[in-house]
Design a protein around this motif. Structure first.
Motif, PDB file in Angstrom:
ATOM      1  N   ASP A   5      -9.148  21.748  15.126  1.00  0.00           N
ATOM      2  CA  ASP A   5      -7.854  22.311  15.503  1.00  0.00           C
ATOM      3  C   ASP A   5      -7.144  22.907  14.288  1.00  0.00           C
ATOM      4  O   ASP A   5      -6.439  23.905  14.400  1.00  0.00           O
ATOM      5  CB  ASP A   5      -6.960  21.240  16.129  1.00  0.00           C
ATOM      6  N   ALA A   6      -7.343  22.281  13.145  1.00  0.00           N
ATOM      7  CA  ALA A   6      -6.670  22.743  11.930  1.00  0.00           C
ATOM      8  C   ALA A   6      -7.176  24.112  11.508  1.00  0.00           C
ATOM      9  O   ALA A   6      -6.383  24.984  11.106  1.00  0.00           O
ATOM     10  CB  ALA A   6      -6.887  21.737  10.804  1.00  0.00           C
ATOM     11  N   TYR A   7      -8.491  24.319  11.598  1.00  0.00           N
ATOM     12  CA  TYR A   7      -9.065  25.572  11.121  1.00  0.00           C
ATOM     13  C   TYR A   7      -9.762  26.326  12.254  1.00  0.00           C
ATOM     14  O   TYR A   7      -9.207  27.254  12.819  1.00  0.00           O
ATOM     15  CB  TYR A   7      -9.976  25.302   9.927  1.00  0.00           C
ATOM     16  N   SER A   8     -10.953  25.952  12.618  1.00  0.00           N
ATOM     17  CA  SER A   8     -11.634  26.663  13.702  1.00  0.00           C
ATOM     18  C   SER A   8     -12.666  25.750  14.335  1.00  0.00           C
ATOM     19  O   SER A   8     -13.353  25.000  13.646  1.00  0.00           O
ATOM     20  CB  SER A   8     -12.323  27.917  13.156  1.00  0.00           C
ATOM     21  N   ARG A   9     -12.783  25.832  15.653  1.00  0.00           N
ATOM     22  CA  ARG A   9     -13.881  25.133  16.310  1.00  0.00           C
ATOM     23  C   ARG A   9     -15.158  25.931  16.091  1.00  0.00           C
ATOM     24  O   ARG A   9     -15.120  27.052  15.572  1.00  0.00           O
ATOM     25  CB  ARG A   9     -13.587  24.958  17.797  1.00  0.00           C
ATOM     26  N   ASP A  10     -16.279  25.366  16.481  1.00  0.00           N
ATOM     27  CA  ASP A  10     -17.573  26.026  16.304  1.00  0.00           C
ATOM     28  C   ASP A  10     -17.868  26.940  17.489  1.00  0.00           C
ATOM     29  O   ASP A  10     -17.854  26.498  18.642  1.00  0.00           O
ATOM     30  CB  ASP A  10     -18.685  24.978  16.160  1.00  0.00           C
ATOM     31  N   PHE A  11     -18.145  28.188  17.212  1.00  0.00           N
ATOM     32  CA  PHE A  11     -18.557  29.154  18.228  1.00  0.00           C
ATOM     33  C   PHE A  11     -20.052  29.416  18.072  1.00  0.00           C
ATOM     34  O   PHE A  11     -20.564  29.472  16.955  1.00  0.00           O
ATOM     35  CB  PHE A  11     -17.810  30.479  18.054  1.00  0.00           C
ATOM     36  N   ALA A  12     -20.747  29.591  19.179  1.00  0.00           N
ATOM     37  CA  ALA A  12     -22.158  29.972  19.101  1.00  0.00           C
ATOM     38  C   ALA A  12     -22.295  31.287  18.357  1.00  0.00           C
ATOM     39  O   ALA A  12     -23.172  31.459  17.502  1.00  0.00           O
ATOM     40  CB  ALA A  12     -22.760  30.080  20.501  1.00  0.00           C
ATOM     41  N   LYS A  39     -24.110  29.391   9.883  1.00  0.00           N
ATOM     42  CA  LYS A  39     -23.261  28.398   9.212  1.00  0.00           C
ATOM     43  C   LYS A  39     -23.184  27.079   9.948  1.00  0.00           C
ATOM     44  O   LYS A  39     -23.572  26.936  11.112  1.00  0.00           O
ATOM     45  CB  LYS A  39     -21.861  28.980   9.044  1.00  0.00           C
ATOM     46  N   ASP A  40     -22.641  26.083   9.235  1.00  0.00           N
ATOM     47  CA  ASP A  40     -22.175  24.858   9.881  1.00  0.00           C
ATOM     48  C   ASP A  40     -20.657  24.818   9.715  1.00  0.00           C
ATOM     49  O   ASP A  40     -20.040  25.803   9.304  1.00  0.00           O
ATOM     50  CB  ASP A  40     -22.873  23.607   9.322  1.00  0.00           C
ATOM     51  N   SER A  41     -20.029  23.704  10.017  1.00  0.00           N
ATOM     52  CA  SER A  41     -18.563  23.660  10.091  1.00  0.00           C
ATOM     53  C   SER A  41     -17.876  23.827   8.739  1.00  0.00           C
ATOM     54  O   SER A  41     -16.673  24.122   8.696  1.00  0.00           O
ATOM     55  CB  SER A  41     -18.109  22.353  10.742  1.00  0.00           C
ATOM     56  N   THR A  81     -20.720  38.840  11.504  1.00  0.00           N
ATOM     57  CA  THR A  81     -21.157  38.047  12.655  1.00  0.00           C
ATOM     58  C   THR A  81     -21.440  36.633  12.176  1.00  0.00           C
ATOM     59  O   THR A  81     -22.168  36.447  11.197  1.00  0.00           O
ATOM     60  CB  THR A  81     -22.422  38.646  13.301  1.00  0.00           C
ATOM     61  N   ILE A  82     -20.857  35.652  12.852  1.00  0.00           N
ATOM     62  CA  ILE A  82     -21.028  34.250  12.467  1.00  0.00           C
ATOM     63  C   ILE A  82     -21.789  33.540  13.576  1.00  0.00           C
ATOM     64  O   ILE A  82     -21.381  33.561  14.737  1.00  0.00           O
ATOM     65  CB  ILE A  82     -19.653  33.589  12.241  1.00  0.00           C
ATOM     66  N   LEU A  83     -22.908  32.941  13.199  1.00  0.00           N
ATOM     67  CA  LEU A  83     -23.776  32.265  14.163  1.00  0.00           C
ATOM     68  C   LEU A  83     -23.843  30.776  13.859  1.00  0.00           C
ATOM     69  O   LEU A  83     -23.927  30.375  12.694  1.00  0.00           O
ATOM     70  CB  LEU A  83     -25.197  32.846  14.118  1.00  0.00           C
ATOM     71  N   ASP A  84     -23.825  29.965  14.899  1.00  0.00           N
ATOM     72  CA  ASP A  84     -24.012  28.519  14.773  1.00  0.00           C
ATOM     73  C   ASP A  84     -25.215  28.141  15.621  1.00  0.00           C
ATOM     74  O   ASP A  84     -25.154  28.188  16.857  1.00  0.00           O
ATOM     75  CB  ASP A  84     -22.759  27.777  15.246  1.00  0.00           C
ATOM     76  N   LEU A  85     -26.312  27.801  14.968  1.00  0.00           N
ATOM     77  CA  LEU A  85     -27.582  27.569  15.675  1.00  0.00           C
ATOM     78  C   LEU A  85     -27.552  26.332  16.549  1.00  0.00           C
ATOM     79  O   LEU A  85     -28.448  26.139  17.382  1.00  0.00           O
ATOM     80  CB  LEU A  85     -28.737  27.486  14.675  1.00  0.00           C
ATOM     81  N   ARG A  86     -26.555  25.482  16.400  1.00  0.00           N
ATOM     82  CA  ARG A  86     -26.440  24.313  17.279  1.00  0.00           C
ATOM     83  C   ARG A  86     -26.104  24.726  18.703  1.00  0.00           C
ATOM     84  O   ARG A  86     -26.365  23.973  19.644  1.00  0.00           O
ATOM     85  CB  ARG A  86     -25.359  23.362  16.753  1.00  0.00           C
TER      86      ARG A  86
END
Length: 393
Positions: free
Chosen positions: A311-318, A337-339, A356-361
């Motif tokens: 909430d403080a910064y950003s949640r993780d987006f795919a 990236k990770d968090s 473009t920011i990708l989260d492989l999770r």
């Protein structure tokens, strides 16, 4: 009277069991544990014969009763207090707490096997070679994690942590595999302070620590691109903090039993609110989101609300695509990236035409073929140095 005494114990036992069952049934099941940051077991009321005879269902029932036990958080919080009263070093077998300073220190990591490190290095090599087929440059970055570099104050008898050794071995294997890589701590160490860089009760960077990482990251990226890209200077006048109580990730696992006065702080130019077009997904999908809905959502929350890192910064987006109106470089940068990267994603994006920011999770795509089709100018993989798998946990 004697007859009543004979039956008193079994009647009491039955009432406790039956009463507990009634309370359990009447209590609404929770899908998620906010403290433990994990999904809770749900009731499986129609198990298959295979689940019953294999014993899988009985394990589900056991997990369900444990996860959905009435007032579970209260019981767990009291258990943490009990562990602390008994002088246990690692609370919940995870963390040591220094009551005087409020610092939470993770249980030391063991040395990773050569096979585990080599497996990650091989995955990075495959990714690098796959991108090279389309002439897309790639660099692996490891970011200094709190668990690796914040080891004090801790009990004198606590074993040494193997995080630095694991990270050093990994970079050696990655270099031998021919993959460009950066150990970001090496670029930060001249002015590195664990106390300034990490939250006391969370595993992430503070804003000041993240800013140091951003400056080092941008310096090495611009050198590889052959372009002069200067980071936005850290300006104390741009720093502001929220009054909200911070729910640190490690403190949540300890059920918020560690007192602290930590604050959520920001350092960002006012232009960030207007200079980006942000897509939740790809540009082609066309799902846009305002800056304040993606970054720093806590700014809009009630001052009395408990605020976590997401909430403080950003949640993780795919997948997040950031198009910048005012940029230093016209290139398209992709960051896997990770968090840890969440705090500085817009600082980095402010220098490029598209990021473009990708989260492989959460990304349900074949990453190599997807990146090949995207044809970016440069790909960076930025994980904190405790993440030793391409698919981070």
């Amino acid at each position: 009277m004697r007859k009543i005494q004979t039956y008193l114990l079994p009647i009491t036992f039955f009432c406790i069991i039956f009463g507990g069952f009634v309370v359990h049934v009447l209590t609404v099941d929770r899908p998620q544990s906010e403290m433990e940051n994990r999904p809770l077991e749900s009731a499986n009321i129609s198990p298959s014969p295979q689940e019953i005879f294999s014993g899988q269902w009985s394990k589900q029932v056991e997990s369900y009763i444990s996860d959905q036990f009435p007032a579970r958080d209260t019981w767990m919080r009291d258990y943490v207090f009990f562990q602390r009263a008994m002088g246990k070093t690692y609370l919940n077998d995870k963390y040591a707490v220094d009551d005087e300073s409020g610092w939470i220190i993770s249980k030391p990591a063991a040395a990773k096997s050569e096979d585990e490190l080599a497996s990650f290095a091989t995955d990075l090599q495959k990714l690098s070679e796959g991108l090279a087929e389309k002439n897309i440059p790639f660099t692996f970055y490891s970011l200094p994690a709190k668990a690796t570099y914040s080891r004090e104050p801790s009990p004198s008898y606590m074993p040494d942590d193997a995080g630095i050794a694991n990270n050093t071995k990994l970079h050696g294997l990655v270099t031998a595999a021919g993959v460009d890589n950066v150990r970001l701590y090496d670029e930060m160490k001249e002015d590195f302070s664990a106390e300034r860089s990490f939250f006391k009760t969370d595993h992430h960077w503070t804003m000041r620590g993240a800013y140091s990482g951003y400056e080092a990251l941008l310096k090495t990226i611009s050198a590889r691109l052959g372009e002069t890209i200067k980071p936005i200077p850290f300006d104390e006048a741009n720093t502001f903090c929220l009054p909200n109580q911070f729910a640190g990730s490690w403190n949540k696992i300890l059920y918020m039993t560690v007192d602290n006065n930590e604050q959520i702080c920001y350092n960002e130019p006012a232009s960030f609110a207007t200079q980006f077009t942000i897509y939740d997904g790809t540009i082609e999908e066309g799902v846009t989101a305002p800056y304040e809905a993606v970054y720093g959502r806590a700014k809009q929350m009630n001052p009395d609300a408990l605020v976590n890192y997401a909430d403080a910064y950003s949640r993780d987006f795919a997948e997040l695509t950031i198009v910048n109106d005012t940029y230093d470089s016209g290139k398209h940068l992709v960051v896997i990236k990770d968090s840890y990267f969440n705090t500085i994603q817009f600082h980095v994006a402010s220098h490029f035409k598209t990021v473009t920011i990708l989260d492989l999770r959460y990304l349900e795509k074949n990453v190599i073929s997807y990146l090949q089709s995207m044809q970016p100018d440069y790909v960076v993989l930025a994980y904190n140095d405790r993440n030793l798998k391409l698919m981070p946990e």
